[in-house]
Design a protein around this motif. Sequence first.
Motif, PDB file in Angstrom:
ATOM      1  N   GLN A 275       0.831  -1.202   0.000  1.00 14.67           N
ATOM      2  CA  GLN A 275       0.000   0.000   0.000  1.00 14.67           C
ATOM      3  C   GLN A 275       0.863   1.249   0.000  1.00 14.67           C
ATOM      4  OE1 GLN A 275      -3.022  -0.147   2.990  1.00 14.67           O
ATOM      5  NE2 GLN A 275      -4.048   1.734   2.321  1.00 14.67           N
ATOM      6  N   SER A 277       1.813   5.107   0.987  1.00 16.59           N
ATOM      7  CA  SER A 277       1.606   5.997   2.120  1.00 16.59           C
ATOM      8  C   SER A 277       0.660   7.127   1.702  1.00 16.59           C
ATOM      9  CB  SER A 277       2.938   6.570   2.609  1.00 16.59           C
ATOM     10  OG  SER A 277       3.574   7.288   1.559  1.00 16.59           O
ATOM     11  N   SER A 321      -3.440  -1.335   7.532  1.00 20.75           N
ATOM     12  CA  SER A 321      -4.064  -0.214   6.837  1.00 20.75           C
ATOM     13  C   SER A 321      -3.298   1.055   7.176  1.00 20.75           C
ATOM     14  CB  SER A 321      -5.532  -0.049   7.255  1.00 20.75           C
ATOM     15  OG  SER A 321      -6.282  -1.196   6.928  1.00 20.75           O
ATOM     16  N   VAL A 322      -3.162   1.951   6.207  1.00 21.24           N
ATOM     17  CA  VAL A 322      -2.498   3.233   6.403  1.00 21.24           C
ATOM     18  C   VAL A 322      -3.525   4.220   6.929  1.00 21.24           C
ATOM     19  CG1 VAL A 322      -1.246   5.108   5.301  1.00 21.24           C
ATOM     20  CG2 VAL A 322      -0.840   2.745   4.584  1.00 21.24           C
ATOM     21  N   CYS A 323      -3.240   4.852   8.040  1.00 18.96           N
ATOM     22  CA  CYS A 323      -4.161   5.817   8.635  1.00 18.96           C
ATOM     23  C   CYS A 323      -4.246   7.074   7.767  1.00 18.96           C
ATOM     24  CB  CYS A 323      -3.720   6.192  10.046  1.00 18.96           C
ATOM     25  SG  CYS A 323      -3.689   4.800  11.182  1.00 18.96           S
ATOM     26  N   GLY A 326      -1.748   9.945   8.210  1.00 19.47           N
ATOM     27  CA  GLY A 326      -0.378   9.772   7.712  1.00 19.47           C
ATOM     28  C   GLY A 326       0.621   9.511   8.819  1.00 19.47           C
ATOM     29  N   LEU A 329       0.464   3.255  10.962  1.00 25.71           N
ATOM     30  CA  LEU A 329      -0.170   2.066  10.405  1.00 25.71           C
ATOM     31  C   LEU A 329      -1.025   1.413  11.471  1.00 25.71           C
ATOM     32  CD1 LEU A 329       2.845   0.373   8.524  1.00 25.71           C
ATOM     33  CD2 LEU A 329       1.171   1.969   7.595  1.00 25.71           C
TER      34      LEU A 329
END
Length: 529
Positions: A275, A277, A321-323, A326, A329
């Motif tokens: 994924q 960033s 999952s990328v928050c 930013g 994770l």
Amino acid sequence: MEDVNVIKLPSTEERKTAKKRTRAPKFNPKEEEEKRRRNVQCVSVLGEEDSSVKLLEELVFGAEEQLLDRLGEQEDAAEQTGSLLVEDGDHESGESEAEDAACLQRRPIRAAAWVDEDDNLEEEVDMKHRYRRDLIRGDAESTMTKEKLQQRMREQFQKAMGGTPSWAESSVKKKADDDDDDEEDEDEELLRRTGNFVGSSDSLPSGILRMKKCLHANSARPSEDRLTTVQFHPSAQVVMTAGLDQSVSLFQVDGKTNPKIQSIHLERFPVHRAQFSVDGETVIATSLKNKMFYVYDMMEGRVTPVHTVRGLNEARVKEFSVCPEGGTLLLTGTNGYLHLLTLKTKEVVSSLKINGDVSGVAFSPDGSKVFANSEDGEVYVWDLRSSRCVNRFPDDGCVKGTSIAASRNGQYLACGSESGVVNIYSQESCLNSANPRPLRAVMNLLTSATALTFNPSSEILAIASRADDEAVRLVHLPSLSVFSNFPVSKRKIVYRASCLDFSPHSGFFSLANNKGHAPLFRLLHYKDF
């Protein structure tokens, strides 16, 4: 001596003495009646005279000179009448064309010269003839009257022509159409004067999704094994693919050639999930059997392995999952744990716990809350700032949850189950109600709903199952209906899809299948990438 070869012309004297043609006397009805009576008497004795034929011609037609003079008189009378008409026309040249048209309308309609009585008879026409079979609409119409047959033929002609042609329309209807055209011209003029105050709707229509199949996104370098990830770059016209062939590849998306930009190989590291960033400068990739993951810095072209994470007590890490904020994770652990990890220090800052194993997570648009779907069929809502569970509710009719997704506009929340049912909720009701009811239960999948993705404009929800071929559907959210034309293809191209994604402005849609390909589709409703 005169020349015998010379032909003499008639002398002028003889020409002068020639008898001039006299005009016939003027027409007198009484004289003509008397003359006709005498002619009848003469006709009775024609058989007794030798010159009867000649006498009959003279009586009927008159002498040759008299006939020519009579014809000349008629021509003169016609010329005089025409001159009078011209003078009258010049005198009345100021009258309008509307008055002339009114006079034509007041003119009586002439009766038909011949009327056939058989036309009015209700004669039955045999419809079983091979030339009339196409006009039958049922077995009961073996015979048909002439009037009904004419009407049926007229309807068939209009259907073939797409309506009544202009040349076949009545004058009244043509006039009405002309008035409508004038009104349309006035409307266009109004739109030109009002500017952008009146405009067409840009909302996505339901029913049929206008799309075009493009070359596979990774056609320049197909994967040698199952693809597990496909994702569009958040700002650039780039798509990333990753799979079990231990590689991560980047491609430029143009829909025609999709050239490869770069590909990196991770030794003995089959990629389970990759994924971008939030800023799109790095790529995070996890594997299947260990807790190590890689961070690929695209700006510097450097791949950094992360072997240990401080405070992480897990044997392996697959899902993350990328928050949206930013820099952090959200790692999915075992036994219902969720771990919040910072990329800057590579350490866990907080952990969340739910009942049962976590089957999927989704963030609210601002990143302050996270929705966690449990395999037990419950949905948890956590506040990341306070690490507190703010709501918990059962997914309607769900026995085992498999996936979850939230729309970017904060309006919808979708929950997938093992039975293939996808419930669509209102995010507001999920935050405030202990037992929210779904807006719609989508039942188009027959196997487990393993992948859910909203498009950036929150108008489309893509759902898929990796347990069956061609098990992908697109849902029109404003009407909560499924598009009927996807997937439609002469041959299989979707196969078993494990990941779905839309481009930043929904111009493209792609998915990762188990054949190592990333089919790419151009959504024609959206103009940008």
